[in-house]
Design a protein around this motif. Sequence first.
Motif, PDB file in Angstrom:
ATOM      1  N   GLY A  18       0.819  -1.218   0.000  1.00 54.82           N
ATOM      2  CA  GLY A  18       0.000   0.000   0.000  1.00 54.82           C
ATOM      3  C   GLY A  18       0.845   1.256   0.000  1.00 54.82           C
ATOM      4  O   GLY A  18       0.514   2.235  -0.677  1.00 54.82           O
ATOM      5  N   ALA A  19       1.937   1.228   0.750  1.00 50.27           N
ATOM      6  CA  ALA A  19       2.832   2.387   0.785  1.00 50.27           C
ATOM      7  C   ALA A  19       3.479   2.612  -0.581  1.00 50.27           C
ATOM      8  O   ALA A  19       3.588   3.756  -1.041  1.00 50.27           O
ATOM      9  N   LEU A  20       3.896   1.540  -1.226  1.00 54.36           N
ATOM     10  CA  LEU A  20       4.490   1.682  -2.560  1.00 54.36           C
ATOM     11  C   LEU A  20       3.462   2.179  -3.566  1.00 54.36           C
ATOM     12  O   LEU A  20       3.767   3.035  -4.402  1.00 54.36           O
ATOM     13  N   ARG A  21       2.252   1.680  -3.483  1.00 59.12           N
ATOM     14  CA  ARG A  21       1.190   2.157  -4.371  1.00 59.12           C
ATOM     15  C   ARG A  21       0.950   3.644  -4.135  1.00 59.12           C
ATOM     16  O   ARG A  21       0.835   4.428  -5.082  1.00 59.12           O
ATOM     17  N   SER A  22       0.880   4.044  -2.878  1.00 58.67           N
ATOM     18  CA  SER A  22       0.640   5.441  -2.531  1.00 58.67           C
ATOM     19  C   SER A  22       1.735   6.353  -3.083  1.00 58.67           C
ATOM     20  O   SER A  22       1.445   7.415  -3.640  1.00 58.67           O
ATOM     21  N   VAL A  23       2.983   5.931  -2.949  1.00 60.93           N
ATOM     22  CA  VAL A  23       4.098   6.723  -3.480  1.00 60.93           C
ATOM     23  C   VAL A  23       3.998   6.806  -5.002  1.00 60.93           C
ATOM     24  O   VAL A  23       4.208   7.870  -5.593  1.00 60.93           O
ATOM     25  N   ARG A  24       3.650   5.688  -5.631  1.00 58.13           N
ATOM     26  CA  ARG A  24       3.519   5.694  -7.099  1.00 58.13           C
ATOM     27  C   ARG A  24       2.438   6.671  -7.535  1.00 58.13           C
ATOM     28  O   ARG A  24       2.643   7.488  -8.435  1.00 58.13           O
ATOM     29  N   VAL A  25       1.283   6.627  -6.871  1.00 55.60           N
ATOM     30  CA  VAL A  25       0.168   7.503  -7.233  1.00 55.60           C
ATOM     31  C   VAL A  25       0.531   8.964  -6.959  1.00 55.60           C
ATOM     32  O   VAL A  25       0.296   9.835  -7.803  1.00 55.60           O
ATOM     33  N   THR A  26       1.125   9.227  -5.805  1.00 55.19           N
ATOM     34  CA  THR A  26       1.508  10.593  -5.440  1.00 55.19           C
ATOM     35  C   THR A  26       2.529  11.168  -6.426  1.00 55.19           C
ATOM     36  O   THR A  26       2.484  12.349  -6.751  1.00 55.19           O
ATOM     37  N   SER A  27       3.430  10.320  -6.881  1.00 56.12           N
ATOM     38  CA  SER A  27       4.436  10.787  -7.838  1.00 56.12           C
ATOM     39  C   SER A  27       3.917  10.798  -9.269  1.00 56.12           C
ATOM     40  O   SER A  27       4.671  11.074 -10.199  1.00 56.12           O
ATOM     41  N   TRP A  63      10.910  -2.353  -7.292  1.00 54.39           N
ATOM     42  CA  TRP A  63       9.741  -1.472  -7.223  1.00 54.39           C
ATOM     43  C   TRP A  63      10.005  -0.343  -6.228  1.00 54.39           C
ATOM     44  O   TRP A  63       9.810   0.826  -6.544  1.00 54.39           O
ATOM     45  N   SER A  64      10.475  -0.687  -5.047  1.00 53.26           N
ATOM     46  CA  SER A  64      10.746   0.351  -4.048  1.00 53.26           C
ATOM     47  C   SER A  64      11.876   1.269  -4.512  1.00 53.26           C
ATOM     48  O   SER A  64      11.807   2.488  -4.333  1.00 53.26           O
ATOM     49  N   TRP A  65      12.897   0.693  -5.127  1.00 54.42           N
ATOM     50  CA  TRP A  65      14.033   1.490  -5.609  1.00 54.42           C
ATOM     51  C   TRP A  65      13.590   2.501  -6.663  1.00 54.42           C
ATOM     52  O   TRP A  65      13.995   3.661  -6.632  1.00 54.42           O
ATOM     53  N   GLU A  66      12.750   2.064  -7.592  1.00 52.74           N
ATOM     54  CA  GLU A  66      12.263   2.960  -8.652  1.00 52.74           C
ATOM     55  C   GLU A  66      11.437   4.120  -8.090  1.00 52.74           C
ATOM     56  O   GLU A  66      11.306   5.152  -8.727  1.00 52.74           O
ATOM     57  N   LEU A  67      10.901   3.932  -6.907  1.00 55.07           N
ATOM     58  CA  LEU A  67      10.112   4.991  -6.270  1.00 55.07           C
ATOM     59  C   LEU A  67      10.914   5.728  -5.195  1.00 55.07           C
ATOM     60  O   LEU A  67      10.356   6.405  -4.343  1.00 55.07           O
ATOM     61  N   ASP A  68      12.243   5.603  -5.247  1.00 54.83           N
ATOM     62  CA  ASP A  68      13.147   6.240  -4.280  1.00 54.83           C
ATOM     63  C   ASP A  68      12.883   5.811  -2.841  1.00 54.83           C
ATOM     64  O   ASP A  68      12.950   6.627  -1.912  1.00 54.83           O
ATOM     65  N   ARG A  69      12.569   4.567  -2.651  1.00 53.92           N
ATOM     66  CA  ARG A  69      12.352   3.990  -1.330  1.00 53.92           C
ATOM     67  C   ARG A  69      13.248   2.776  -1.186  1.00 53.92           C
ATOM     68  O   ARG A  69      13.733   2.231  -2.166  1.00 53.92           O
ATOM     69  N   ARG A  70      13.472   2.357   0.065  1.00 57.46           N
ATOM     70  CA  ARG A  70      14.231   1.136   0.328  1.00 57.46           C
ATOM     71  C   ARG A  70      13.484   0.318   1.352  1.00 57.46           C
ATOM     72  O   ARG A  70      12.904   0.868   2.294  1.00 57.46           O
TER      73      ARG A  70
END
Length: 153
Positions: A18-27, A63-70
Motif C-alpha cells: 500500500g505504501a508503494l502504491r501510494s508513493v507511485r500515485v503521489t508521484s 519497485w521500491s528502488w524505482e520509487l526512491d524507497r528502500r
Amino acid sequence: MPLQVDDVAERAFVRIVGALRSVRVTSERSQNSLSTFLPVRGRAISEWETGAIQPKLSHLIQWSWELDRRLVIVGRDGELRNDSLRQRPGESWEVFERRRLATPLRNRRQAMGMAQGELADLVGVTRDSIQRWELVRVPPRPIALIVWAQKLG
C-alpha cells in the motif's frame, strides 16, 4: 510444515504494498511507466497492488528502488535493524539489497542464541531455507521475509 503466516504478517505485507502504491500515485507514475523499469508488464503491478498476486522479493526491491524507497528491517522498538553494510566488489545491486535485509536477521538470530533449525521450526520452513536466506543464496518470498523478521522480534 507450512510457512507460519498470521494476520500480523499479512497486514505488514499489505502495508508495504500500500505504501508503494501510494508513493507511485503521489508521484503521478502509471503502472505501465513503472513496469518498464522492473521488467514486468504493467498488469503485474496492478495485480500486486490489488493483492491478486505477490511480487517476488527481487521485484519488490526494484519497485521500491524505482520509487526512491528502500525496504528496511525495523525492530519492535522502531529502530532500524540495518548494519552498515557496503556493496562487495562484483556484487550485484539486488544481491546487496537482499544481503542488507538478511544480515540484521541473521545477527539477531545469533544474538538470541537460536539455531537455524529452531528458527526454521518457528517460521515453518526447513533449516536449509533459513541457511540459504541468511547466505543470500536464495531469496525468500516477501511474506516469508516478514515472517522471518517477525519470529525474531
